[in-house]
Structure formats: structure tokens, C-alpha cells
Scaffold this active site. Structure first.
Site, PDB file in Angstrom:
ATOM      1  N   CYS A 260     116.224 -12.498  17.516  1.00 14.49           N
ATOM      2  CA  CYS A 260     114.837 -12.206  17.881  1.00 14.49           C
ATOM      3  C   CYS A 260     114.653 -10.700  17.813  1.00 14.49           C
ATOM      4  O   CYS A 260     115.233  -9.966  18.626  1.00 14.49           O
ATOM      5  CB  CYS A 260     114.515 -12.731  19.280  1.00 14.49           C
ATOM      6  SG  CYS A 260     112.863 -12.272  19.846  1.00 14.49           S
TER       7      CYS A 260
ATOM      8  N   HIS B 280     112.979 -18.709   8.262  1.00 19.00           N
ATOM      9  CA  HIS B 280     111.548 -18.415   8.176  1.00 19.00           C
ATOM     10  C   HIS B 280     110.958 -18.960   6.877  1.00 19.00           C
ATOM     11  O   HIS B 280     111.563 -18.848   5.811  1.00 19.00           O
ATOM     12  CB  HIS B 280     111.291 -16.905   8.212  1.00 19.00           C
ATOM     13  CG  HIS B 280     111.507 -16.289   9.545  1.00 19.00           C
ATOM     14  ND1 HIS B 280     110.500 -16.171  10.479  1.00 19.00           N
ATOM     15  CD2 HIS B 280     112.624 -15.773  10.107  1.00 19.00           C
ATOM     16  CE1 HIS B 280     110.997 -15.597  11.579  1.00 19.00           C
ATOM     17  NE2 HIS B 280     112.274 -15.344  11.373  1.00 19.00           N
TER      18      HIS B 280
ATOM     19  N   GLU C 238     106.347 -19.850  15.997  1.00 17.06           N
ATOM     20  CA  GLU C 238     107.795 -19.827  16.212  1.00 17.06           C
ATOM     21  C   GLU C 238     108.306 -21.207  16.602  1.00 17.06           C
ATOM     22  O   GLU C 238     107.702 -21.894  17.433  1.00 17.06           O
ATOM     23  CB  GLU C 238     108.168 -18.821  17.298  1.00 17.06           C
ATOM     24  CG  GLU C 238     108.037 -17.378  16.868  1.00 17.06           C
ATOM     25  CD  GLU C 238     108.805 -16.449  17.790  1.00 17.06           C
ATOM     26  OE1 GLU C 238     109.959 -16.770  18.135  1.00 17.06           O
ATOM     27  OE2 GLU C 238     108.235 -15.406  18.156  1.00 17.06           O
TER      28      GLU C 238
ATOM     29  N   CYS D  88     106.274 -11.399  16.192  1.00 15.41           N
ATOM     30  CA  CYS D  88     107.594 -11.942  15.873  1.00 15.41           C
ATOM     31  C   CYS D  88     108.298 -10.927  14.979  1.00 15.41           C
ATOM     32  O   CYS D  88     107.885 -10.710  13.838  1.00 15.41           O
ATOM     33  CB  CYS D  88     107.476 -13.292  15.172  1.00 15.41           C
ATOM     34  SG  CYS D  88     109.073 -13.990  14.672  1.00 15.41           S
TER      35      CYS D  88
ATOM     36  N   GLY E 126     110.039 -12.488  12.040  1.00 22.52           N
ATOM     37  CA  GLY E 126     108.976 -12.979  11.156  1.00 22.52           C
ATOM     38  C   GLY E 126     108.341 -11.862  10.358  1.00 22.52           C
ATOM     39  O   GLY E 126     108.002 -12.034   9.177  1.00 22.52           O
TER      40      GLY E 126
END
Length: 279
Positions: free
Chosen positions: A77, A163, A212, A221, A224
Site C-alpha cells: 500500500c 491492478h 480497491e 491509492c 494504483g
């Protein structure tokens, strides 16, 4: 027996976290307890819970664990990594400005800058379907993905977690809640997937919304943002330095677009409040 759990609430551009210090005691929360803490009505509320632990490896400063709001543990993350760096520095757990931190997806480097922003070396993006994981016969820039009878052209990237990136005309009108939820659970992604909706403003700017896995849409994110920029660069649509505009601010993403290059992400981290909660 009920126990009191100290915590710190933080956010990175609206992507919010509960941070738990487990440097001197083992982390033992169950998925049910994590879901309770993450609940915005009866708990504290968060997108993810972050755990600070001693490293299990030599020459590494800390171990960093991430749990989604549904209680599942995930590999990486990026917004959380910036909050992690600010937390350990502000709490006096380190005096270093450059940290090496162990995650489920490998070692990452965090740089606490004089202006308060934090740069995270997110490692190399991965594209082989088996590394995502994604069910496909060969690697491609774009893959056709059928959802509810309609076919979308998507990019697939791993930034330590999986992703999908879709290019849209305007993120404001993108079906993030509905299409994001459908793609997250798509059978071609055995471990589910994060879904990014990217609007290209110009070669050096994009707007982004992300659904997410295990959370739903979040305000920001980090992985992301990295995945979206990487996908745009590979397609020849973006340059090597890109500002990603999110709901509550922006991230700066840099990637040299070579097989050996890591992705660097820079942005803020904020402490909101501290407290204890009874479990």
C-alpha cells in the site's frame, strides 16, 4: 477479557489508516476484530489497518503489514507506506530519513524529505500474467476483458499487488462503484484485483479514481497511481514524470520505463488523531 488497544489514525490524501505499534508485542488481531476497527459506524473507521513490527531481516529497519477493511492481509500500500514512514519517525522509533522496510512483496525504501513529503521507492512493476496473477495466454499492453456482456480494453500491472487500469474520458462520470466491483471479482483474477479509472489530462498529468479490492472506492491509492502511470507510459501516452490528481490532492510518480527501473512515488502523510479503543 476486554483490552485497550492504542492506535493512531492517519491518512495519505484521504486514503485513511489505523496504525498499530507492534514493536514490543506480537500482533494478534483477528479478521473479525479488524473489520470492527475499520467499521465507520461502530469502530474507528479506515480503508486499511497498518502494523509496525520489528524486521525479520538483517539491514532492514522495520516490517510493515497491511490489512484491508474486510480483514484480509495484502502485499503493499503506497499511501500507507508514506504514513508508516511518518509514524515511525514522529514516534521516535527511528532517527533515519531513509528507511528500508520489509513488506509481503519485498523490501521498499522510504525517504522522509525536509519539506515533509515522503518518497517511496515502490520497486519494479511486473507485467507477466502469472505475476499479477491474471489468466492470459501471453503478455500484452492491453487485454480484452468481458464484463456483463461488454468488452473493455484494460492494462494489467503488479506493483506488489494486482491492478487493472482502464482509460476513461472523464473520471467524474466513470462507473467506479459498479464496474469496479464487477472487475474486482472477475474470474480471470484469482486473487481479486484493484481497479483504476484513469483520465489523461496531458503527457504529465492524469486524474484517477480507484476501486480497491476488499475496500471499495478510496480517495487515494498509491500503488494504483503508480500502476496507472506505468500503464500510460507503456502505451506511449505519458511521460516519465507525472502528477496524479486525486480527490484530496496529488501524487508525483516517476518511472524511467525500463525493465530495471523502479517506480518512485512522492506525496504527503498526515496524522489525524490518537486514542485507545476497547476490544
Amino acid at each position: 477479557m476486554r483490552t485497550l488497544l492504542p492506535f493512531t489514525k492517519m491518512h495519505g490524501l484521504g486514503n485513511d489508516f489505523i496504525v498499530i505499534n507492534a514493536m514490543k508485542q506480537a500482533f494478534s488481531l483477528t479478521p473479525i476484530q479488524i473489520r470492527y476497527l475499520a467499521n465507520r459506524h461502530i469502530g474507528i473507521g479506515c480503508d486499511q489497518l497498518l502494523v509496525v513490527e520489528p524486521s525479520t531481516q538483517a539491514m532492514v529497519d522495520f516490517r510493515y503489514r497491511i490489512f484491508n477493511a474486510d480483514g484480509s492481509e495484502v502485499q503493499q500500500c503506497g499511501n500507507g507506506a508514506r504514513c508508516f514512514a511518518k509514524y515511525v519517525y514522529d514516534k521516535g522509533l527511528t532517527t533515519k530519513h531513509i528507511l528500508h522496510v520489509e513488506t509481503m512483496s519485498g523490501i521498499i525504501q522510504l525517504h522522509i524529505r525536509p519539506d515533509g513529503n515522503i518518497t517511496v521507492n515502490m520497486g519494479k512493476p511486473r507485467f507477466l500474467p502469472a505475476e499479477i496473477p491474471f489468466l492470459a495466454e501471453e503478455t500484452a499492453l492491453f487485454y480484452p476483458l468481458e464484463v456483463e456482456g461488454r468488452t473493455y480494453q484494460v492494462s494489467v500491472v503488479s506493483m506488489g499487488n494486482p491492478h487493472v487500469v482502464l482509460i476513461v474520458d472523464n473520471v467524474r462520470d466513470a462507473p467506479v462503484q459498479t464496474l469496479g466491483a464487477e472487475i474486482e471479482q472477475h474470474p480471470r483474477f484469482p486473487e481479486r484485483v484493484n481497479v483504476g479509472f484513469m483520465q489523461i489530462v496531458d503527457k504529465h498529468q492524469i486524474r484517477l479514481r480507484v476501486f480497491e479490492r476488499g475496500v471499495g472506492e478510496t480517495f487515494a491509492c498509491g500503488t494504483g497511481a503508480c500502476a496507472a502511470v506505468v500503464a500510460g507510459q507503456r502505451a506511449g501516452l505519458l511521460g516519465s514524470s507525472v502528477i496524479v490528481h486525486l480527490h484530496y490532492g496529488q501524487l508525483h510518480i516517476e518511472w524511467a520505463a525500463t525493465d530495471s527501473a523502479s517506480v518512485n512515488m512522492s506525496g504527503p502523510a498526515t496524522c489525524v488523531f490518537e486514542g485507545t479503543i476497547e476490544l
